[in-house]
Motif scaffolding. Sequence first.
Motif, PDB file in Angstrom:
ATOM      1  N   ALA A  35      44.611  29.287  43.775  1.00  0.00           N
ATOM      2  CA  ALA A  35      44.375  29.444  45.275  1.00  0.00           C
ATOM      3  C   ALA A  35      45.386  30.992  45.284  1.00  0.00           C
ATOM      4  O   ALA A  35      45.021  31.892  46.092  1.00  0.00           O
ATOM      5  CB  ALA A  35      45.071  28.911  46.094  1.00  0.00           C
ATOM      6  N   ALA A  36      46.381  31.219  44.442  1.00  0.00           N
ATOM      7  CA  ALA A  36      47.330  32.518  44.436  1.00  0.00           C
ATOM      8  C   ALA A  36      46.831  33.353  43.434  1.00  0.00           C
ATOM      9  O   ALA A  36      47.505  34.573  43.414  1.00  0.00           O
ATOM     10  CB  ALA A  36      48.494  32.130  44.476  1.00  0.00           C
ATOM     11  N   VAL A  37      45.718  33.196  42.655  1.00  0.00           N
ATOM     12  CA  VAL A  37      45.734  34.400  41.541  1.00  0.00           C
ATOM     13  C   VAL A  37      45.024  35.607  42.277  1.00  0.00           C
ATOM     14  O   VAL A  37      43.976  35.526  43.107  1.00  0.00           O
ATOM     15  CB  VAL A  37      44.396  33.706  40.477  1.00  0.00           C
ATOM     16  N   PRO A  38      45.340  36.759  41.647  1.00  0.00           N
ATOM     17  CA  PRO A  38      45.042  37.725  42.450  1.00  0.00           C
ATOM     18  C   PRO A  38      43.482  37.997  42.567  1.00  0.00           C
ATOM     19  O   PRO A  38      42.915  37.544  41.700  1.00  0.00           O
ATOM     20  CB  PRO A  38      45.511  38.912  41.661  1.00  0.00           C
ATOM     21  N   ARG A  39      43.127  38.676  43.687  1.00  0.00           N
ATOM     22  CA  ARG A  39      41.643  38.750  43.889  1.00  0.00           C
ATOM     23  C   ARG A  39      40.778  39.457  42.881  1.00  0.00           C
ATOM     24  O   ARG A  39      39.578  39.106  42.441  1.00  0.00           O
ATOM     25  CB  ARG A  39      41.497  39.416  45.199  1.00  0.00           C
ATOM     26  N   LEU A  40      41.507  40.566  42.199  1.00  0.00           N
ATOM     27  CA  LEU A  40      41.077  41.416  41.287  1.00  0.00           C
ATOM     28  C   LEU A  40      40.512  40.520  40.028  1.00  0.00           C
ATOM     29  O   LEU A  40      39.399  40.806  39.449  1.00  0.00           O
ATOM     30  CB  LEU A  40      41.931  42.490  40.774  1.00  0.00           C
ATOM     31  N   THR A  41      41.590  39.562  39.766  1.00  0.00           N
ATOM     32  CA  THR A  41      41.015  38.656  38.583  1.00  0.00           C
ATOM     33  C   THR A  41      40.154  37.741  38.660  1.00  0.00           C
ATOM     34  O   THR A  41      39.356  37.513  38.026  1.00  0.00           O
ATOM     35  CB  THR A  41      42.547  37.809  38.264  1.00  0.00           C
ATOM     36  N   VAL A  42      40.097  37.223  40.005  1.00  0.00           N
ATOM     37  CA  VAL A  42      38.809  36.142  40.373  1.00  0.00           C
ATOM     38  C   VAL A  42      37.720  37.042  40.469  1.00  0.00           C
ATOM     39  O   VAL A  42      36.731  36.444  39.776  1.00  0.00           O
ATOM     40  CB  VAL A  42      39.271  35.520  41.666  1.00  0.00           C
ATOM     41  N   ASP A  43      37.408  38.205  40.844  1.00  0.00           N
ATOM     42  CA  ASP A  43      36.177  38.975  41.016  1.00  0.00           C
ATOM     43  C   ASP A  43      35.881  39.465  39.558  1.00  0.00           C
ATOM     44  O   ASP A  43      34.616  39.379  39.377  1.00  0.00           O
ATOM     45  CB  ASP A  43      36.513  40.086  41.912  1.00  0.00           C
ATOM     46  N   THR A  44      36.601  39.513  38.875  1.00  0.00           N
ATOM     47  CA  THR A  44      36.346  40.096  37.636  1.00  0.00           C
ATOM     48  C   THR A  44      35.868  39.064  36.628  1.00  0.00           C
ATOM     49  O   THR A  44      34.764  39.127  35.921  1.00  0.00           O
ATOM     50  CB  THR A  44      37.557  40.721  36.723  1.00  0.00           C
ATOM     51  N   LEU A  45      36.592  37.665  36.679  1.00  0.00           N
ATOM     52  CA  LEU A  45      36.110  36.468  36.130  1.00  0.00           C
ATOM     53  C   LEU A  45      34.754  36.100  36.361  1.00  0.00           C
ATOM     54  O   LEU A  45      33.805  35.810  35.895  1.00  0.00           O
ATOM     55  CB  LEU A  45      36.976  35.271  36.219  1.00  0.00           C
ATOM     56  N   ALA A  46      34.472  36.507  38.111  1.00  0.00           N
ATOM     57  CA  ALA A  46      33.046  36.057  38.384  1.00  0.00           C
ATOM     58  C   ALA A  46      32.097  36.779  37.769  1.00  0.00           C
ATOM     59  O   ALA A  46      30.972  36.295  37.608  1.00  0.00           O
ATOM     60  CB  ALA A  46      33.176  35.930  39.838  1.00  0.00           C
ATOM     61  N   HIS A  47      32.249  38.035  37.735  1.00  0.00           N
ATOM     62  CA  HIS A  47      31.405  39.091  37.261  1.00  0.00           C
ATOM     63  C   HIS A  47      30.982  38.724  35.835  1.00  0.00           C
ATOM     64  O   HIS A  47      29.969  38.783  35.403  1.00  0.00           O
ATOM     65  CB  HIS A  47      31.918  40.609  37.412  1.00  0.00           C
ATOM     66  N   LEU A  48      32.142  38.469  35.082  1.00  0.00           N
ATOM     67  CA  LEU A  48      31.984  38.326  33.477  1.00  0.00           C
ATOM     68  C   LEU A  48      30.993  37.184  33.376  1.00  0.00           C
ATOM     69  O   LEU A  48      30.289  36.902  32.501  1.00  0.00           O
ATOM     70  CB  LEU A  48      33.164  38.221  32.772  1.00  0.00           C
ATOM     71  N   THR A  49      31.351  36.097  34.029  1.00  0.00           N
ATOM     72  CA  THR A  49      30.688  34.757  33.996  1.00  0.00           C
ATOM     73  C   THR A  49      29.380  34.400  34.778  1.00  0.00           C
ATOM     74  O   THR A  49      28.589  33.446  34.675  1.00  0.00           O
ATOM     75  CB  THR A  49      31.697  33.462  34.339  1.00  0.00           C
ATOM     76  N   ARG A  50      29.099  35.734  35.466  1.00  0.00           N
ATOM     77  CA  ARG A  50      27.983  35.794  36.213  1.00  0.00           C
ATOM     78  C   ARG A  50      27.786  34.520  37.441  1.00  0.00           C
ATOM     79  O   ARG A  50      26.801  33.896  37.543  1.00  0.00           O
ATOM     80  CB  ARG A  50      26.483  35.697  35.583  1.00  0.00           C
ATOM     81  N   THR A  51      28.940  34.203  37.840  1.00  0.00           N
ATOM     82  CA  THR A  51      29.185  33.049  38.954  1.00  0.00           C
ATOM     83  C   THR A  51      29.603  34.136  40.351  1.00  0.00           C
ATOM     84  O   THR A  51      29.279  35.182  40.569  1.00  0.00           O
ATOM     85  CB  THR A  51      30.348  32.206  38.517  1.00  0.00           C
ATOM     86  N   THR A  52      30.410  33.416  41.050  1.00  0.00           N
ATOM     87  CA  THR A  52      30.719  33.902  42.280  1.00  0.00           C
ATOM     88  C   THR A  52      32.128  33.665  42.560  1.00  0.00           C
ATOM     89  O   THR A  52      33.001  32.707  41.828  1.00  0.00           O
ATOM     90  CB  THR A  52      30.151  33.519  43.552  1.00  0.00           C
ATOM     91  N   PRO A  53      33.168  34.347  43.139  1.00  0.00           N
ATOM     92  CA  PRO A  53      34.397  34.100  43.203  1.00  0.00           C
ATOM     93  C   PRO A  53      34.669  32.801  43.954  1.00  0.00           C
ATOM     94  O   PRO A  53      35.852  32.406  43.596  1.00  0.00           O
ATOM     95  CB  PRO A  53      34.849  35.383  44.310  1.00  0.00           C
ATOM     96  N   GLN A  54      33.829  32.412  44.674  1.00  0.00           N
ATOM     97  CA  GLN A  54      34.032  30.963  45.243  1.00  0.00           C
ATOM     98  C   GLN A  54      33.613  29.907  44.287  1.00  0.00           C
ATOM     99  O   GLN A  54      34.197  28.719  44.481  1.00  0.00           O
ATOM    100  CB  GLN A  54      33.040  30.662  46.507  1.00  0.00           C
ATOM    101  N   THR A  55      33.033  30.289  43.093  1.00  0.00           N
ATOM    102  CA  THR A  55      32.485  29.007  42.372  1.00  0.00           C
ATOM    103  C   THR A  55      33.100  29.252  40.889  1.00  0.00           C
ATOM    104  O   THR A  55      32.945  28.253  40.029  1.00  0.00           O
ATOM    105  CB  THR A  55      31.111  28.984  42.108  1.00  0.00           C
ATOM    106  N   VAL A  56      33.629  30.305  40.724  1.00  0.00           N
ATOM    107  CA  VAL A  56      34.293  30.617  39.269  1.00  0.00           C
ATOM    108  C   VAL A  56      35.117  29.639  38.544  1.00  0.00           C
ATOM    109  O   VAL A  56      35.069  29.348  37.548  1.00  0.00           O
ATOM    110  CB  VAL A  56      34.703  32.066  39.157  1.00  0.00           C
ATOM    111  N   PHE A  57      36.171  28.960  39.334  1.00  0.00           N
ATOM    112  CA  PHE A  57      37.245  28.148  38.832  1.00  0.00           C
ATOM    113  C   PHE A  57      36.502  26.926  38.509  1.00  0.00           C
ATOM    114  O   PHE A  57      36.754  26.107  37.603  1.00  0.00           O
ATOM    115  CB  PHE A  57      38.161  28.046  39.670  1.00  0.00           C
ATOM    116  N   ASP A  58      35.423  26.451  39.119  1.00  0.00           N
ATOM    117  CA  ASP A  58      34.768  25.242  39.091  1.00  0.00           C
ATOM    118  C   ASP A  58      33.872  25.279  37.704  1.00  0.00           C
ATOM    119  O   ASP A  58      33.897  24.627  36.950  1.00  0.00           O
ATOM    120  CB  ASP A  58      33.712  24.699  40.168  1.00  0.00           C
TER     121      ASP A  58
END
Length: 355
Positions: A235-258
């Motif tokens: 929940a505290a991971v920077p937005r930039l990291t979350v958005d980038t992971l979502a982009h690379l995995t072709r998911t969304t920022p809301q679903t990437v950690f799942d």
Amino acid sequence: MSNDVAELKQYVLAHASAQHLAADEILARIDTDGEGPGSWSAEWVRAGETYERDGNLLAAATHYNLARFPFVDGPARAEALRRCVAVFDRWRREVPGIERLELELPDGRVRAWAAGLSSTERRPVLIMTGGIVSIKEQWAPVLPELARYGFAGVVAELPGVGENELRYEATSTTLFGALLDAVADRADTTRAYALALSFSGHLALRALPTEPRLRGIVGAGAPVSAFFTDKEWQAAVPRLTVDTLAHLTRTTPQTVFDHLRDWALSPDELAAVEVPVAYVASRRDEIIPPADPELLRRHLRDLRLITHDDVHGAPSHFAHTRLWTLSQVLHISAADRAHVNAVDHALAEVTGGRA
């Protein structure tokens, strides 16, 4: 979706430091992640064009690289990446021995830079990979140095980063085998090592059970387990990291950690690792939870660990990290003693004799 400019400025500093770049003047001109003067991509490109006109191609490529940071999300960053690769290609043609590799894989094309390859003098392989926001052109200038230390060096990107067309997913561990297969006729791939920074360190660890040619891993700031499973930390991971992971995995920022939850390495998997692992941790890392290097410490058979009092990427300790990781590569690979001694001496000078 545009990035938060303050966060962009914060996280680009580690990459600017790694490339010996003074970024303050450029960052002061940036107030938007949109288009036109004052925007992130435009100001970095503007600086890159000045260096390109002056004939400083490596500096130009560095600035174009940061213009596409953290990932390509539209025409401006796509053009910046194209310029970065093209200018770096011009620069490397002036540097003997650096060549471009192109791998046609079932799921897409992978490009890499390499040096030290020879069909008559087959050297051990060192694969160098960066994290989710760094492209191969950022690290490839070290290739001549790796060749001098006796390696066939290959610098590549994580799937989805830069020119790597693959999707970043659980099966991405096959990247290391594909790179080794591509150079097997000009290098000794039975002695392969990974200098895998940030998220690619996790990928290298996960590749070990199916890639016996990897004889050692040196990494820094890599996620291991808690990053993928600890919802409170996420929940505290920077937005930039979350958005980038979502982009690379072709998911969304809301679903990437799942999506990533099953990527966590277990204690049993770590205990089964038979090769040496060296790892650089940061005590104030805001991306990688402290539980992750601690898990490595508790379960790896052969771990060499240092911890900096710094944030992710340890930008204030770049010289120390660079020499320590190189020293570990040389020690783990049983490199020429003269090379080992020279690097260890330089490390001692930087650290005042500390590890």
